[in-house]
Design a protein around this motif. Structure first.
Motif, PDB file in Angstrom:
ATOM      1  N   LEU A 172     -14.463 -51.684  51.400  1.00 34.14           N
ATOM      2  CA  LEU A 172     -15.052 -51.472  50.080  1.00 34.14           C
ATOM      3  C   LEU A 172     -16.350 -52.274  49.941  1.00 34.14           C
ATOM      4  O   LEU A 172     -16.457 -53.397  50.423  1.00 34.14           O
ATOM      5  N   THR A 173     -17.322 -51.657  49.263  1.00 32.06           N
ATOM      6  CA  THR A 173     -18.551 -52.342  48.871  1.00 32.06           C
ATOM      7  C   THR A 173     -18.677 -52.256  47.358  1.00 32.06           C
ATOM      8  O   THR A 173     -18.648 -51.159  46.784  1.00 32.06           O
ATOM      9  N   VAL A 174     -18.792 -53.411  46.713  1.00 31.52           N
ATOM     10  CA  VAL A 174     -18.868 -53.492  45.255  1.00 31.52           C
ATOM     11  C   VAL A 174     -20.176 -54.158  44.869  1.00 31.52           C
ATOM     12  O   VAL A 174     -20.531 -55.220  45.399  1.00 31.52           O
ATOM     13  N   ARG A 175     -20.908 -53.526  43.945  1.00 35.10           N
ATOM     14  CA  ARG A 175     -22.155 -54.077  43.429  1.00 35.10           C
ATOM     15  C   ARG A 175     -21.961 -54.413  41.959  1.00 35.10           C
ATOM     16  O   ARG A 175     -21.287 -53.691  41.225  1.00 35.10           O
ATOM     17  N   ILE A 176     -22.567 -55.535  41.536  1.00 33.81           N
ATOM     18  CA  ILE A 176     -22.358 -56.067  40.190  1.00 33.81           C
ATOM     19  C   ILE A 176     -23.698 -56.498  39.619  1.00 33.81           C
ATOM     20  O   ILE A 176     -24.480 -57.180  40.285  1.00 33.81           O
ATOM     21  N   ASN A 177     -23.949 -56.117  38.374  1.00 33.29           N
ATOM     22  CA  ASN A 177     -25.171 -56.487  37.664  1.00 33.29           C
ATOM     23  C   ASN A 177     -24.942 -57.817  36.945  1.00 33.29           C
ATOM     24  O   ASN A 177     -23.921 -57.991  36.274  1.00 33.29           O
ATOM     25  N   ASP A 178     -25.897 -58.756  37.073  1.00 36.12           N
ATOM     26  CA  ASP A 178     -25.701 -60.023  36.367  1.00 36.12           C
ATOM     27  C   ASP A 178     -25.821 -59.867  34.847  1.00 36.12           C
ATOM     28  O   ASP A 178     -25.365 -60.731  34.095  1.00 36.12           O
ATOM     29  N   LYS A 179     -26.402 -58.758  34.377  1.00 36.32           N
ATOM     30  CA  LYS A 179     -26.356 -58.488  32.935  1.00 36.32           C
ATOM     31  C   LYS A 179     -24.944 -58.039  32.576  1.00 36.32           C
ATOM     32  O   LYS A 179     -24.485 -56.963  32.963  1.00 36.32           O
ATOM     33  N   GLY A 180     -24.248 -58.889  31.863  1.00 33.99           N
ATOM     34  CA  GLY A 180     -22.884 -58.587  31.463  1.00 33.99           C
ATOM     35  C   GLY A 180     -21.870 -58.715  32.574  1.00 33.99           C
ATOM     36  O   GLY A 180     -20.694 -58.407  32.370  1.00 33.99           O
ATOM     37  N   ALA A 181     -22.291 -59.144  33.777  1.00 34.09           N
ATOM     38  CA  ALA A 181     -21.402 -59.144  34.954  1.00 34.09           C
ATOM     39  C   ALA A 181     -20.726 -57.782  35.088  1.00 34.09           C
ATOM     40  O   ALA A 181     -19.549 -57.666  35.413  1.00 34.09           O
ATOM     41  N   GLU A 182     -21.512 -56.719  34.858  1.00 32.29           N
ATOM     42  CA  GLU A 182     -20.986 -55.354  34.806  1.00 32.29           C
ATOM     43  C   GLU A 182     -20.894 -54.749  36.204  1.00 32.29           C
ATOM     44  O   GLU A 182     -21.873 -54.771  36.970  1.00 32.29           O
ATOM     45  N   LEU A 183     -19.734 -54.220  36.533  1.00 32.80           N
ATOM     46  CA  LEU A 183     -19.606 -53.480  37.779  1.00 32.80           C
ATOM     47  C   LEU A 183     -20.651 -52.376  37.820  1.00 32.80           C
ATOM     48  O   LEU A 183     -20.835 -51.642  36.843  1.00 32.80           O
TER      49      LEU A 183
ATOM     50  N   MET B 156     -30.359 -58.628  37.952  1.00 32.66           N
ATOM     51  CA  MET B 156     -30.263 -58.610  39.406  1.00 32.66           C
ATOM     52  C   MET B 156     -28.901 -58.053  39.818  1.00 32.66           C
ATOM     53  O   MET B 156     -27.891 -58.333  39.167  1.00 32.66           O
ATOM     54  N   ILE B 157     -28.867 -57.282  40.882  1.00 33.56           N
ATOM     55  CA  ILE B 157     -27.635 -56.690  41.382  1.00 33.56           C
ATOM     56  C   ILE B 157     -27.141 -57.496  42.585  1.00 33.56           C
ATOM     57  O   ILE B 157     -27.896 -57.760  43.524  1.00 33.56           O
ATOM     58  N   TYR B 158     -25.866 -57.883  42.554  1.00 35.16           N
ATOM     59  CA  TYR B 158     -25.242 -58.639  43.637  1.00 35.16           C
ATOM     60  C   TYR B 158     -24.214 -57.750  44.333  1.00 35.16           C
ATOM     61  O   TYR B 158     -23.640 -56.838  43.712  1.00 35.16           O
ATOM     62  N   THR B 159     -23.962 -58.028  45.607  1.00 27.57           N
ATOM     63  CA  THR B 159     -23.043 -57.215  46.404  1.00 27.57           C
ATOM     64  C   THR B 159     -21.976 -58.094  47.040  1.00 27.57           C
ATOM     65  O   THR B 159     -22.278 -59.170  47.574  1.00 27.57           O
ATOM     66  N   ILE B 160     -20.723 -57.637  46.958  1.00 24.04           N
ATOM     67  CA  ILE B 160     -19.633 -58.211  47.736  1.00 24.04           C
ATOM     68  C   ILE B 160     -18.984 -57.067  48.503  1.00 24.04           C
ATOM     69  O   ILE B 160     -19.028 -55.909  48.066  1.00 24.04           O
ATOM     70  N   GLN B 161     -18.373 -57.375  49.652  1.00 22.06           N
ATOM     71  CA  GLN B 161     -17.816 -56.277  50.433  1.00 22.06           C
ATOM     72  C   GLN B 161     -16.761 -56.760  51.421  1.00 22.06           C
ATOM     73  O   GLN B 161     -16.704 -57.930  51.787  1.00 22.06           O
ATOM     74  N   THR B 162     -15.936 -55.795  51.817  1.00 22.96           N
ATOM     75  CA  THR B 162     -15.023 -55.916  52.930  1.00 22.96           C
ATOM     76  C   THR B 162     -15.252 -54.695  53.815  1.00 22.96           C
ATOM     77  O   THR B 162     -16.101 -53.857  53.523  1.00 22.96           O
ATOM     78  N   ASP B 163     -14.470 -54.570  54.870  1.00 19.90           N
ATOM     79  CA  ASP B 163     -14.585 -53.374  55.709  1.00 19.90           C
ATOM     80  C   ASP B 163     -14.214 -52.117  54.941  1.00 19.90           C
ATOM     81  O   ASP B 163     -14.686 -51.019  55.259  1.00 19.90           O
TER      82      ASP B 163
ATOM     83  N   LEU C  91     -10.001 -54.815  44.276  1.00 20.96           N
ATOM     84  CA  LEU C  91     -10.919 -55.701  43.577  1.00 20.96           C
ATOM     85  C   LEU C  91     -10.134 -56.477  42.522  1.00 20.96           C
ATOM     86  O   LEU C  91      -9.605 -55.883  41.576  1.00 20.96           O
ATOM     87  N   HIS C  92     -10.054 -57.778  42.704  1.00 24.42           N
ATOM     88  CA  HIS C  92      -9.373 -58.652  41.745  1.00 24.42           C
ATOM     89  C   HIS C  92     -10.390 -59.173  40.739  1.00 24.42           C
ATOM     90  O   HIS C  92     -11.485 -59.623  41.120  1.00 24.42           O
ATOM     91  N   ILE C  93     -10.034 -59.124  39.475  1.00 27.27           N
ATOM     92  CA  ILE C  93     -10.928 -59.537  38.393  1.00 27.27           C
ATOM     93  C   ILE C  93     -10.220 -60.587  37.559  1.00 27.27           C
ATOM     94  O   ILE C  93      -9.101 -60.359  37.075  1.00 27.27           O
ATOM     95  N   CYS C  94     -10.845 -61.728  37.405  1.00 27.94           N
ATOM     96  CA  CYS C  94     -10.287 -62.800  36.577  1.00 27.94           C
ATOM     97  C   CYS C  94     -11.264 -63.117  35.459  1.00 27.94           C
ATOM     98  O   CYS C  94     -12.433 -63.435  35.712  1.00 27.94           O
ATOM     99  N   ILE C  95     -10.784 -63.014  34.242  1.00 31.30           N
ATOM    100  CA  ILE C  95     -11.543 -63.428  33.063  1.00 31.30           C
ATOM    101  C   ILE C  95     -11.060 -64.827  32.690  1.00 31.30           C
ATOM    102  O   ILE C  95      -9.864 -65.040  32.489  1.00 31.30           O
TER     103      ILE C  95
ATOM    104  N   ALA D 124     -19.943 -65.530  47.813  1.00 30.03           N
ATOM    105  CA  ALA D 124     -19.542 -65.407  49.209  1.00 30.03           C
ATOM    106  C   ALA D 124     -19.515 -63.922  49.537  1.00 30.03           C
ATOM    107  O   ALA D 124     -19.628 -63.079  48.639  1.00 30.03           O
ATOM    108  N   PRO D 125     -19.373 -63.543  50.818  1.00 31.60           N
ATOM    109  CA  PRO D 125     -19.395 -62.116  51.146  1.00 31.60           C
ATOM    110  C   PRO D 125     -18.368 -61.283  50.393  1.00 31.60           C
ATOM    111  O   PRO D 125     -18.633 -60.116  50.076  1.00 31.60           O
ATOM    112  N   ASP D 126     -17.200 -61.856  50.078  1.00 34.79           N
ATOM    113  CA  ASP D 126     -16.136 -61.070  49.449  1.00 34.79           C
ATOM    114  C   ASP D 126     -15.782 -61.531  48.040  1.00 34.79           C
ATOM    115  O   ASP D 126     -14.793 -61.077  47.471  1.00 34.79           O
ATOM    116  N   ARG D 127     -16.591 -62.402  47.447  1.00 39.16           N
ATOM    117  CA  ARG D 127     -16.265 -62.891  46.099  1.00 39.16           C
ATOM    118  C   ARG D 127     -17.510 -63.433  45.410  1.00 39.16           C
ATOM    119  O   ARG D 127     -18.492 -63.815  46.065  1.00 39.16           O
ATOM    120  N   ILE D 128     -17.452 -63.496  44.099  1.00 35.65           N
ATOM    121  CA  ILE D 128     -18.572 -64.028  43.315  1.00 35.65           C
ATOM    122  C   ILE D 128     -18.074 -64.352  41.911  1.00 35.65           C
ATOM    123  O   ILE D 128     -17.171 -63.696  41.395  1.00 35.65           O
TER     124      ILE D 128
END
Length: 291
Positions: free
Chosen positions: A10-21, A1-8, A121-125, A86-90
């Motif tokens: 930037l729009t970023v989509r992420i695949n739940d397989k591997g949490a891959e951008l 499944m593809i998830y979307t987060i965004q701001t005014d 886009l901030h990424i935390c592992i 949330a709209p800007d994070r996941i």
């Protein structure tokens, strides 16, 4: 499944397989992320855990036993769960399973947290060790970016720009499928730049260490650029499918290195691995800034 987060910005989509951008777009429709053309490379931005790169003979050792391990580990092939959306994070997460324990004998929780602030886009592992023993792993990112980013420009118009006065050293590796070789050499950065060309990746990846932990993909005649900051990563891999005219560049922050050629590495003794204490947690933060 593809998830979307965004701001005014930037729009970023992420695949739940591997949490891959899956996509990084600005409001004008510009796609910054490589879109996985199988002619060159079918992936887009795999997340690497618990291995960076290849293992010799496809395996590693731990406590006197050999285990199989795929290139870049198994997270890239795992469908992760979602929380704190949330709209800007996941946040994406997974835990050990019977399948992971067969190849990686640790109980763990792994998280990928994505958060947007403006055009960054901030990424935390985050990795949690749920064992009563030390846990061993590497982490990394592998995002590919389209090159060129604008019409009228070519691959050779672009460079990687480090801060002024930057120096770096290149870690030796084998041609083709990358494994480590002996040697580290100074790598020239005239004016802090690495000019891009297809010839630069004629036969192998570029792996740098002892360099500034920020770099920008840009063109002198262009307006669009990407900055990757990776303060907690020791290495930077630069790659596209070798020997091709592939129109992208992977900017890959790594905590560790692939296996040495001809050596089945011992995870417990590997000097570049993270050796996480029992019931402790590890975090590594990096970011992608779109301009």
């Amino acid at each position: 499944m593809i998830y979307t987060i965004q701001t005014d910005e930037l729009t970023v989509r992420i695949n739940d397989k591997g949490a891959e951008l899956w996509s990084i777009k600005t409001p004008d429709g510009t796609e910054y992320l490589w879109q996985g053309d199988p002619k060159y490379w079918p992936d887009r931005a795999p997340n690497l855990f618990p291995q960076v790169g290849l293992c010799t003979d496809g395996c590693y050792e731990l406590d006197g036993k050999r285990y199989p391990m795929d290139i870049h580990g198994f997270i890239k092939d795992t469908v992760l769960h979602v929380e704190d959306a949330a709209p800007d994070r996941i946040t994406f997460w997974c835990e050990d399973t019977a399948d992971t324990l067969r190849v990686y004998p640790f109980r763990f929780r792994y998280e990928l947290r994505y958060r947007l602030s403006g055009s960054k886009l901030h990424i935390c592992i985050r990795v949690e060790n749920r064992e009563d023993k030390e846990m061993h792993f590497s982490v990394g990112g592998h995002p590919g970016f389209n090159v060129p980013l604008e019409q009228g420009l070519s691959y050779g118009d672009y460079c990687l720009q480090f801060p002024a006065g930057a120096t770096a050293r290149r870690v030796a590796c084998t041609p083709g499928p990358c494994q480590m070789a002996d040697g580290i050499a100074d790598y020239p950065l005239p004016d802090g730049k690495i000019p891009l060309s297809h010839a630069l990746f004629a036969d192998r990846v570029i792996i740098l260490q002892d360099m500034p932990h920020t770099v920008t993909l840009c063109a002198a005649r262009g307006k669009k650029q990407v900055t990757v900051d990776f303060p907690d990563m020791k290495y930077l891999g630069l790659w596209k499918w070798v020997g091709t005219d592939a129109p992208y560049l992977c900017i890959e922050p790594w905590s560790g290195l692939p296996a040495r050629a001809g050596v089945v590495e011992d995870y417990g003794k590997h000097p570049d691995f993270i050796h996480l204490a029992p019931h402790a947690a590890y975090e590594n933060n990096w970011s992608i800034y779109i301009q």
